[in-house]
Design a protein around this motif. Structure first.
Motif, PDB file in Angstrom:
ATOM      1  N   THR A  37     -11.960 -18.387  -4.616  1.00 52.61           N
ATOM      2  CA  THR A  37     -11.597 -17.806  -3.318  1.00 52.61           C
ATOM      3  C   THR A  37     -12.744 -17.025  -2.706  1.00 52.61           C
ATOM      4  O   THR A  37     -13.016 -17.143  -1.503  1.00 52.61           O
ATOM      5  CB  THR A  37     -10.368 -16.888  -3.472  1.00 52.61           C
ATOM      6  OG1 THR A  37      -9.298 -17.638  -4.041  1.00 52.61           O
ATOM      7  CG2 THR A  37      -9.939 -16.334  -2.121  1.00 52.61           C
ATOM      8  N   GLU A  38     -13.423 -16.222  -3.504  1.00 48.64           N
ATOM      9  CA  GLU A  38     -14.492 -15.382  -2.965  1.00 48.64           C
ATOM     10  C   GLU A  38     -15.666 -16.219  -2.465  1.00 48.64           C
ATOM     11  O   GLU A  38     -16.239 -15.952  -1.417  1.00 48.64           O
ATOM     12  CB  GLU A  38     -14.957 -14.376  -4.026  1.00 48.64           C
ATOM     13  CG  GLU A  38     -13.926 -13.313  -4.364  1.00 48.64           C
ATOM     14  CD  GLU A  38     -13.468 -12.557  -3.134  1.00 48.64           C
ATOM     15  OE1 GLU A  38     -14.340 -12.017  -2.415  1.00 48.64           O
ATOM     16  OE2 GLU A  38     -12.249 -12.498  -2.892  1.00 48.64           O
ATOM     17  N   TRP A  39     -16.055 -17.234  -3.223  1.00 46.90           N
ATOM     18  CA  TRP A  39     -17.171 -18.071  -2.797  1.00 46.90           C
ATOM     19  C   TRP A  39     -16.790 -18.968  -1.622  1.00 46.90           C
ATOM     20  O   TRP A  39     -17.617 -19.257  -0.754  1.00 46.90           O
ATOM     21  CB  TRP A  39     -17.694 -18.909  -3.970  1.00 46.90           C
ATOM     22  CG  TRP A  39     -18.692 -18.156  -4.790  1.00 46.90           C
ATOM     23  CD1 TRP A  39     -18.439 -17.363  -5.868  1.00 46.90           C
ATOM     24  CD2 TRP A  39     -20.102 -18.102  -4.584  1.00 46.90           C
ATOM     25  NE1 TRP A  39     -19.606 -16.819  -6.359  1.00 46.90           N
ATOM     26  CE2 TRP A  39     -20.645 -17.262  -5.588  1.00 46.90           C
ATOM     27  CE3 TRP A  39     -20.969 -18.691  -3.668  1.00 46.90           C
ATOM     28  CZ2 TRP A  39     -22.007 -16.988  -5.696  1.00 46.90           C
ATOM     29  CZ3 TRP A  39     -22.326 -18.429  -3.758  1.00 46.90           C
ATOM     30  CH2 TRP A  39     -22.835 -17.590  -4.754  1.00 46.90           C
ATOM     31  N   LYS A  81     -23.052 -21.815  -6.160  1.00 46.61           N
ATOM     32  CA  LYS A  81     -23.349 -20.753  -7.123  1.00 46.61           C
ATOM     33  C   LYS A  81     -24.692 -21.040  -7.799  1.00 46.61           C
ATOM     34  O   LYS A  81     -25.060 -22.212  -7.988  1.00 46.61           O
ATOM     35  CB  LYS A  81     -22.256 -20.674  -8.182  1.00 46.61           C
ATOM     36  CG  LYS A  81     -20.908 -20.223  -7.674  1.00 46.61           C
ATOM     37  CD  LYS A  81     -19.898 -20.149  -8.818  1.00 46.61           C
ATOM     38  CE  LYS A  81     -18.526 -19.723  -8.329  1.00 46.61           C
ATOM     39  NZ  LYS A  81     -17.541 -19.677  -9.435  1.00 46.61           N
ATOM     40  N   PRO A  82     -25.405 -19.997  -8.217  1.00 47.25           N
ATOM     41  CA  PRO A  82     -26.698 -20.229  -8.875  1.00 47.25           C
ATOM     42  C   PRO A  82     -26.574 -21.031 -10.163  1.00 47.25           C
ATOM     43  O   PRO A  82     -27.510 -21.753 -10.531  1.00 47.25           O
ATOM     44  CB  PRO A  82     -27.241 -18.819  -9.123  1.00 47.25           C
ATOM     45  CG  PRO A  82     -26.070 -17.911  -9.005  1.00 47.25           C
ATOM     46  CD  PRO A  82     -25.121 -18.561  -8.044  1.00 47.25           C
ATOM     47  N   GLN A 119     -20.648 -11.846  -2.873  1.00 46.50           N
ATOM     48  CA  GLN A 119     -20.988 -10.790  -1.923  1.00 46.50           C
ATOM     49  C   GLN A 119     -22.436 -10.928  -1.456  1.00 46.50           C
ATOM     50  O   GLN A 119     -22.749 -10.777  -0.269  1.00 46.50           O
ATOM     51  CB  GLN A 119     -20.772  -9.420  -2.570  1.00 46.50           C
ATOM     52  CG  GLN A 119     -21.050  -8.252  -1.625  1.00 46.50           C
ATOM     53  CD  GLN A 119     -20.826  -6.900  -2.298  1.00 46.50           C
ATOM     54  OE1 GLN A 119     -20.498  -6.830  -3.480  1.00 46.50           O
ATOM     55  NE2 GLN A 119     -21.017  -5.829  -1.555  1.00 46.50           N
ATOM     56  N   GLY A 120     -23.344 -11.234  -2.392  1.00 44.05           N
ATOM     57  CA  GLY A 120     -24.747 -11.430  -2.023  1.00 44.05           C
ATOM     58  C   GLY A 120     -24.931 -12.642  -1.135  1.00 44.05           C
ATOM     59  O   GLY A 120     -25.740 -12.626  -0.197  1.00 44.05           O
ATOM     60  N   ALA A 121     -24.205 -13.724  -1.403  1.00 48.33           N
ATOM     61  CA  ALA A 121     -24.293 -14.917  -0.565  1.00 48.33           C
ATOM     62  C   ALA A 121     -23.755 -14.643   0.838  1.00 48.33           C
ATOM     63  O   ALA A 121     -24.322 -15.125   1.826  1.00 48.33           O
ATOM     64  CB  ALA A 121     -23.526 -16.062  -1.215  1.00 48.33           C
ATOM     65  N   ASN A 271     -31.224 -11.305  -3.869  1.00 51.68           N
ATOM     66  CA  ASN A 271     -30.228 -10.258  -4.088  1.00 51.68           C
ATOM     67  C   ASN A 271     -30.822  -8.866  -3.954  1.00 51.68           C
ATOM     68  O   ASN A 271     -30.423  -8.079  -3.095  1.00 51.68           O
ATOM     69  CB  ASN A 271     -29.622 -10.432  -5.483  1.00 51.68           C
ATOM     70  CG  ASN A 271     -28.473  -9.470  -5.741  1.00 51.68           C
ATOM     71  OD1 ASN A 271     -27.427  -9.580  -5.123  1.00 51.68           O
ATOM     72  ND2 ASN A 271     -28.668  -8.546  -6.665  1.00 51.68           N
ATOM     73  N   ASN A 272     -31.812  -8.552  -4.777  1.00 53.90           N
ATOM     74  CA  ASN A 272     -32.399  -7.218  -4.830  1.00 53.90           C
ATOM     75  C   ASN A 272     -33.259  -6.932  -3.603  1.00 53.90           C
ATOM     76  O   ASN A 272     -33.179  -5.862  -2.983  1.00 53.90           O
ATOM     77  CB  ASN A 272     -33.235  -7.120  -6.102  1.00 53.90           C
ATOM     78  CG  ASN A 272     -33.701  -5.689  -6.417  1.00 53.90           C
ATOM     79  OD1 ASN A 272     -34.426  -5.480  -7.376  1.00 53.90           O
ATOM     80  ND2 ASN A 272     -33.311  -4.686  -5.644  1.00 53.90           N
TER      81      ASN A 272
END
Length: 487
Positions: A37-39, A81-82, A119-121, A271-272
């Motif tokens: 769901t999140e992705w 996803k990575p 969240q980062g994506a 991300n960072n």
């Protein structure tokens, strides 16, 4: 291929049951995000942003090809996803981008949206919503040290050991300084953390797990989505990015290969460091045309191209040149299965060129173009309007008017009195990797079956999205007309 999902939020349609709508933009929901769901929120956010078609696949990336052929998009973004991303995924996507129609060229601009987590994506999508004009930069290469593209710039020199330089503001002179070699990594860390650049450019040695400073004077490494400088026994962690940016490890080996892990260098930068766009190699660098060529297109006539357009034009240029070498060159597959074995992989590539084309004595350029063709990746939204600011005066040297009516596209090219072909061709930037550039123009919209009109004598590569004109021999203070037909 048994089935492909065409998703409109929660609606799933079988391919062939309905005609797919013509869309400029397609979002591909990767296999790994199905049911998450999140992705899926990331894919739907991107779909809403661009009023895009949203498609997915069950088993293989190649399953999306029929939908792409029917929709005929100009932009494609894969949300994944990575853990699902690696060298082979990037190679397959590069190859897939050339299979929508019958010519040798890429048929759409594409990018991959990913992150340490969903969240980062999502942040990557959001950061690419508003345009960005790049004005501040930090680098570990000498080639940008004129700093003419930037208001502020600082770099660690990779041609002189223990040297760094800076430019403090738009009109300032560029200054060089000396530093103890063992302090180079700390200096880069300081420049990055105090100058808050829009753009970071690096070269030198790297892998999926480290980035070396020039002359191997220290490493930056990833740690669960973060980056740190390895200074003696200490870890200097990079602060979490508060400013979106572009990261171009344009001369680094392997650093863009996520290698099926969120703990990779690439994910750390996204991300960072909050890199909303990143362009790099998923194999060891050697020939260099894919990376340095993309940068040269972006720098030349700065401000005229987005980063994704520059990457796209460079690859179209490569494909055209390969076809000019031999009509079958673009069909040859590099032996990436042994890509890490030098020079065995190059020898095998040369053997394939001899076996599959009329070329009997392959040169380094033949093998190099083949090597670089499928191994550079763009991470980010391919429609993001991120550009360099124009170098003062350059925006007046050449202008193009585009008039599209019915089945005609007329390009009117104006050169200024101070125009030079040397400037158009890239002012000799990285000529050991990239020779003179052609005149290039990215159309304001896709043109169906675009081609030179009868009687036009330009030596040109034309596809639905762009035109490249080779050795146009433009003169200062002149006007030229390029006429195209289209369906």
């Amino acid at each position: 291929m048994k089935r492909i999902a065409f998703l409109l939020f929660t609606t799933c349609l079988a391919l062939g049951a309905y005609a797919l709508p013509q869309k400029e933009y397609v979002v591909v929901a990767g296999k790994s995000i199905s049911g998450d769901t999140e992705w899926m929120k990331v894919a739907k956010l991107l779909q809403k942003k661009h009023k895009a078609a949203l498609i997915s696949y069950k088993d293989s990336l190649e399953e999306i090809l029929p939908a792409l052929q029917e929709i005929a998009p100009r932009y494609v973004a894969v949300v994944e996803k990575p853990e699902a991303l690696n060298r082979d995924y990037v190679i397959r996507m590069n190859q897939l981008s050339r299979r929508v129609d019958a010519d040798v060229y890429e048929d759409f601009l594409w990018g991959i949206i990913t992150g340490y987590d969903a969240q980062g994506a999502c942040r990557m999508v959001e950061d690419a919503t508003k345009p960005l004009v790049v004005k501040e930069a930090v680098a570990t290469i000498t080639e940008l040290s004129s700093a003419k593209w930037f208001d502020t710039y600082a770099w660690i020199d990779d041609h002189e050991k223990g040297v760094w330089g800076e430019k403090e503001h738009r009109g300032a002179a560029v200054e060089k300084h000396s530093i103890a070699p063992e302090k180079v990594l700390e200096q880069f860390y300081t420049l990055y953390t105090t100058r808050h650049p829009d753009l970071v450019v690096t070269a030198s040695h790297a892998t999926e797990r480290n980035l070396e400073m020039p002359y191997s004077l220290g490493n930056i490494r990833p740690d669960n989505g973060r980056l740190y400088a390895e200074v003696k026994e200490h870890k200097l962690y990079f602060p979490t990015g508060t400013k979106r940016k572009v990261y171009l490890p344009i001369g680094n080996c392997l650093i863009a290969n996520i290698n099926n892990t969120p703990g990779s260098m690439a994910v750390g930068w996204m991300n960072n460091a909050r890199a909303a766009a990143m362009v790099g190699y998923v194999v060891s660098t050697w020939y260099g045309r894919g990376g340095w060529g993309a940068l040269k297109y972006w720098l030349t006539n700065s401000g005229s191209l987005t980063l994704a357009e520059a990457v796209y034009l460079n690859r179209q240029d490569m494909l055209y040149q390969m076809q000019q070498l031999d009509s079958k060159m673009c069909d040859v597959e590099f032996p990436y299965e042994i890509a890490e074995k030098f020079p065995a992989c190059l020898d095998e590539a040369a053997r394939r060129i001899v076996a599959e084309t009329s070329i009997k004595r392959p040169t380094m350029d033949h093998v190099g173009f083949l090597y670089d063709r499928d191994v550079v990746v763009y991470y980010g939204d391919p429609k993001w309007d991120v550009r360099l600011q124009p170098v003062s005066g350059d925006e007046k040297k050449l202008s193009v008017e585009c008039d599209i009516k019915k089945h005609k596209c007329i390009l009117t090219v104006h050169t200024s009195p101070d125009f030079t072909m040397e400037w158009l061709e890239g002012e000799h930037f990285k000529e050991e990797h990239v020779k003179a550039l052609p005149f290039s123009y990215f159309f304001p919209k896709s043109l169906k079956n675009a081609r030179l009109a009868a009687g036009q004598t330009w030596k040109a590569a034309v596809d639905q999205n762009c035109i490249l004109v080779y050795q146009p021999d433009f003169k200062p203070g002149q006007t030229y007309v390029i006429e195209l037909d289209m369906d």
